[in-house]
Design a protein around this motif. Sequence first.
Motif, PDB file in Angstrom:
ATOM      1  N   ARG A  31       0.821  -1.222   0.000  1.00  0.00           N
ATOM      2  CA  ARG A  31       0.000   0.000   0.000  1.00  0.00           C
ATOM      3  C   ARG A  31       0.852   1.268   0.000  1.00  0.00           C
ATOM      4  N   ARG A  35       0.151   3.619  -3.172  1.00  0.00           N
ATOM      5  CA  ARG A  35      -1.007   4.515  -3.052  1.00  0.00           C
ATOM      6  C   ARG A  35      -0.733   5.941  -3.518  1.00  0.00           C
ATOM      7  N   ARG A  36       0.531   6.344  -3.477  1.00  0.00           N
ATOM      8  CA  ARG A  36       0.832   7.718  -3.884  1.00  0.00           C
ATOM      9  C   ARG A  36       0.486   7.969  -5.353  1.00  0.00           C
ATOM     10  N   ASP A  42      -6.375   2.831  -2.333  1.00  0.00           N
ATOM     11  CA  ASP A  42      -7.162   3.131  -1.127  1.00  0.00           C
ATOM     12  C   ASP A  42      -8.563   2.553  -1.225  1.00  0.00           C
ATOM     13  N   HIS A 162      -4.583   9.532  -4.000  1.00  0.00           N
ATOM     14  CA  HIS A 162      -4.290   9.637  -2.577  1.00  0.00           C
ATOM     15  C   HIS A 162      -4.086  11.090  -2.113  1.00  0.00           C
TER      16      HIS A 162
END
Length: 180
Positions: A31, A35-36, A42, A162
């Motif tokens: 993650r 996620r960035r 997410d 994110h």
Amino acid sequence: MLREDLGEGLELALAVPQHAEALFELIDQNREHLRRWLPFVDATQDVGYTRAFLADQLRGLAEGRALTLVLFHRGRAAGVLGLNRVDAVNRVASLGYWLAREATGRGLMTRAVRRLIDLTFESFPVDRIEIHCAPDNRASCAVPERLGFTREAVLRRALRAHEFTDDRVVWGLLREEWTG
Ligand SMILES: CC(C)(COP(=O)(O)OP(=O)(O)OC[C@H]1O[C@@H](n2cnc3c(N)ncnc32)[C@H](O)[C@@H]1OP(=O)(O)O)[C@@H](O)C(=O)NCCC(=O)NCCS
């Protein structure tokens, strides 16, 4: 192509719902790494979400709007790549990808994307492939650059993941540049 061996431990398989458990686990373990840059991370909170995505991608393949592959390294699922949009009217496909952190730095995704480009120009009525990435996502932008894409445009504040909105770099490759 259900599963293809590209050599040196790299295999590509057509993504099917049976891959959901392995891919959900991989996303869950990665993650922070993913996620960035990827908005679906997410949103992926249980295996059902991943299974539904994979089922939709199979329907999309039947309808000519998707092609999603699982990347295996040394027999284990290590990432995903695929067409995330096929615009049949304008004959344009766009392509995306991610790798588990431990599989990065070996050239696996560049080799896999090279094969996906071949499959796309062979099997889809498109004359142009795009890759979109944030300018700060150096590793992602390096993939199209290595493969000879042209850095064509920067769309300002057009890529959301994110809680960040980044500019969107558009890389383009034309059929004749690849095959000719
Ligand atoms: C984008 C992403 C898949 C790129 O992964 P990657 O490992 O850098 O890409 P590749 O597998 O093609 O490997 C290239 C790296 O392997 C090295 N390499 C080793 N052997 C190689 C070979 N034979 N050919 C090409 N590169 C090789 C390259 O030098 C490069 O490393 P460097 O960046 O330290 O120079 C990965 O960073 C990722 O999943 N990031 C998070 C999700 C994401 O951003 N997705 C894209 C959203 S737009």
